[in-house]
Design a protein around this motif. Structure first.
Motif, short mmCIF file in Angstrom:
data_model
loop_
_atom_site.label_atom_id
_atom_site.label_comp_id
_atom_site.label_asym_id
_atom_site.label_seq_id
_atom_site.Cartn_x
_atom_site.Cartn_y
_atom_site.Cartn_z
N ALA A 1 46.70 45.83 -62.04
CA ALA A 1 48.05 45.32 -62.34
C ALA A 1 48.74 45.83 -60.88
O ALA A 1 49.52 44.80 -60.31
CB ALA A 1 48.86 46.05 -63.24
N THR A 2 48.39 46.74 -60.11
CA THR A 2 48.86 47.13 -58.71
C THR A 2 48.59 45.97 -57.92
O THR A 2 49.32 45.47 -57.11
CB THR A 2 48.41 48.32 -58.24
OG1 THR A 2 49.18 49.20 -59.41
CG2 THR A 2 49.05 48.66 -57.09
N ALA A 3 47.16 45.61 -57.85
CA ALA A 3 46.76 44.56 -56.86
C ALA A 3 47.21 43.43 -57.07
O ALA A 3 47.69 42.41 -56.24
CB ALA A 3 45.26 44.45 -56.98
N GLN A 4 47.48 42.93 -58.52
CA GLN A 4 48.14 41.62 -58.67
C GLN A 4 49.81 41.48 -58.29
O GLN A 4 50.18 40.70 -57.61
CB GLN A 4 48.16 41.22 -60.21
CG GLN A 4 48.53 39.99 -60.52
CD GLN A 4 48.69 39.76 -62.04
OE1 GLN A 4 49.60 39.89 -62.78
NE2 GLN A 4 47.55 39.08 -62.38
N PHE A 5 50.33 42.67 -58.47
CA PHE A 5 51.72 42.66 -58.03
C PHE A 5 52.03 42.88 -56.58
O PHE A 5 52.59 41.92 -56.03
CB PHE A 5 52.31 44.11 -58.57
CG PHE A 5 53.50 44.65 -57.85
CD1 PHE A 5 54.69 43.71 -58.29
CD2 PHE A 5 53.70 45.53 -56.84
CE1 PHE A 5 56.07 44.14 -57.75
CE2 PHE A 5 54.97 45.76 -56.40
CZ PHE A 5 56.14 45.23 -56.53
N LEU A 6 50.98 43.38 -55.85
CA LEU A 6 51.11 43.51 -54.33
C LEU A 6 50.58 41.86 -53.68
O LEU A 6 51.09 41.56 -52.80
CB LEU A 6 50.05 44.46 -53.45
CG LEU A 6 50.54 45.92 -54.00
CD1 LEU A 6 49.72 46.83 -53.32
CD2 LEU A 6 52.03 46.10 -53.47
N LYS A 7 49.63 41.32 -54.53
CA LYS A 7 49.12 39.98 -54.02
C LYS A 7 50.59 39.10 -54.20
O LYS A 7 50.72 38.10 -53.01
CB LYS A 7 48.09 39.30 -54.59
CG LYS A 7 47.67 38.06 -54.38
CD LYS A 7 46.56 37.69 -55.19
CE LYS A 7 45.88 36.40 -54.78
NZ LYS A 7 44.63 36.11 -55.42
N SER A 8 51.47 39.29 -55.22
CA SER A 8 52.49 38.35 -55.30
C SER A 8 53.63 38.59 -54.38
O SER A 8 54.57 37.66 -54.21
CB SER A 8 52.96 38.46 -56.74
OG SER A 8 53.77 39.84 -56.77
N PRO B 1 55.03 53.71 -68.05
CA PRO B 1 55.76 52.64 -68.74
C PRO B 1 56.53 51.52 -68.51
O PRO B 1 57.57 51.08 -68.78
CB PRO B 1 56.75 53.78 -69.26
CG PRO B 1 57.04 54.62 -68.46
CD PRO B 1 55.84 55.03 -67.58
N ASN B 2 56.27 51.05 -67.05
CA ASN B 2 57.03 50.21 -66.39
C ASN B 2 56.52 48.85 -67.26
O ASN B 2 55.05 48.58 -67.22
CB ASN B 2 56.43 49.97 -64.82
CG ASN B 2 57.10 48.76 -64.25
OD1 ASN B 2 57.73 47.87 -64.89
ND2 ASN B 2 57.13 48.62 -62.92
N PRO B 3 57.19 47.93 -67.95
CA PRO B 3 56.75 46.86 -68.36
C PRO B 3 55.97 45.84 -67.59
O PRO B 3 55.55 44.76 -68.11
CB PRO B 3 58.23 46.02 -69.00
CG PRO B 3 59.12 47.51 -69.17
CD PRO B 3 58.76 48.23 -67.88
N MET B 4 56.16 45.97 -66.26
CA MET B 4 55.53 45.15 -65.25
C MET B 4 53.78 45.13 -65.60
O MET B 4 53.28 44.28 -65.46
CB MET B 4 55.51 45.73 -63.99
CG MET B 4 54.78 45.03 -62.79
SD MET B 4 55.51 43.21 -62.44
CE MET B 4 56.65 43.67 -61.62
N MET B 5 53.30 46.31 -66.11
CA MET B 5 52.01 46.45 -66.41
C MET B 5 51.64 45.59 -67.61
O MET B 5 50.71 44.67 -67.73
CB MET B 5 51.74 47.94 -66.91
CG MET B 5 50.26 48.09 -67.43
SD MET B 5 49.30 48.66 -66.15
CE MET B 5 47.92 49.14 -67.08
#
Length: 270
Positions: free
Chosen positions: A89-96, A196-200
């Protein structure tokens, strides 16, 4: 508790109407490295009924392949493509946020592999981000480097907020505890991607092309799984095979849509 284990229910969505399922791993499907009774049957029911599903974990140490092998040893056959970690999830977020960016990483293979595959360069030279994840061996030298890089302008990211992790000997300091150390030294709070970040949950739903109206989240913690599922607009199912117990629910200002003894009680409704 009524037969079947249902404790409370909001009458907007029924389990039979759910097309996609997200579930926490520890305390829901496995407990102390053993499959929870009914967990293997639930996974099989999802497969048999062609339900899209992902197993979520805040643990960023393992790659999906490694995690699938560990689950297999616990008695659960879960394909690696059905596993979603805070590292992914972190990798996808940073890529975006910054495609082909640069990151200084404190973490293990689960995190470094995810960032590599997302196109990031891992470096301690002028990184765009300092990314903190779980590791078995935190290095004082690496933490010091992270503090200096953040002081020089690198953005601070943490995979998850968990302050401690389990071990046979007792609790271990985890990502949240080390993040607090770095924050104290820099005055900079990290952006935390995991529960608990809904981003996950949103990133997980994007992975399986799910919609919140027809997606459910199963968890064992009111303060992470249930609150994040609720904030993401999902049908929430609390099970009592992990952290939160029935007597704990009244301490929270929100409720799960369903509360069950275990995932075994969910199978007849799918």
């Amino acid at each position: 508790m009524p037969p079947g284990g249902t404790m409370s229910k909001v009458q907007n969505r029924e389990p039979a109407d759910i097309e996609c399922w997200l579930t926490d791993m520890d305390g829901v499907l496995v407990h102390e490295n053993k499959a929870v009774p009914g967990a293997a049957d639930l996974i099989q029911r999802w497969v048999d009924t062609s339900k899209r599903f992902l197993v979520l974990t805040n643990n960023s140490i393992f790659t999906p392949r490694d995690l699938a092998a560990r689950l297999r040893a616990s008695g659960l056959e879960i394909p690696e493509e059905n596993l979603w970690t805070s590292a992914l999830a972190t990798a996808q977020f940073l890529k975006s946020q910054m495609p082909h960016g640069r990151a200084f990483v404190i973490g293990e293979a689960g995190l470094t592999t995810a960032l590599h595959e997302a196109g990031f360069i891992l470096t301690d030279q002028n990184p765009d981000y300092v990314v903190l994840g779980e590791t078995r061996n935190y290095s004082f030298e690496a933490i010091t480097q992270a503090i200096r890089l953040i002081g020089n302008g690198a953005r601070f990211i943490a995979t998850n907020p968990d302050a401690t992790g389990p071990s046979k000997e007792g609790p271990l300091p985890a990502t949240g505890a080390v993040a607090a150390l770095i924050t104290k030294a820099t005055g900079r709070e990290p952006y935390v991607v995991g529960k608990p970040n809904p981003m996950m949950f949103r990133s997980a739903m994007n992975r399986i092309q799910a919609h919140s109206e027809t997606t459910a989240m199963i968890g064992d913690r009111m303060d992470t799984d249930i609150v994040a599922g609720m904030e993401a607009g999902l049908h929430t199912v609390l099970v009592f095979t992990g952290i939160t117990q029935p007597e704990d629910i009244d301490a929270f200002p929100f409720r799960p849509d369903q509360a069950l003894n275990s995932v075994a009680d969910l199978i007849p409704h799918i």
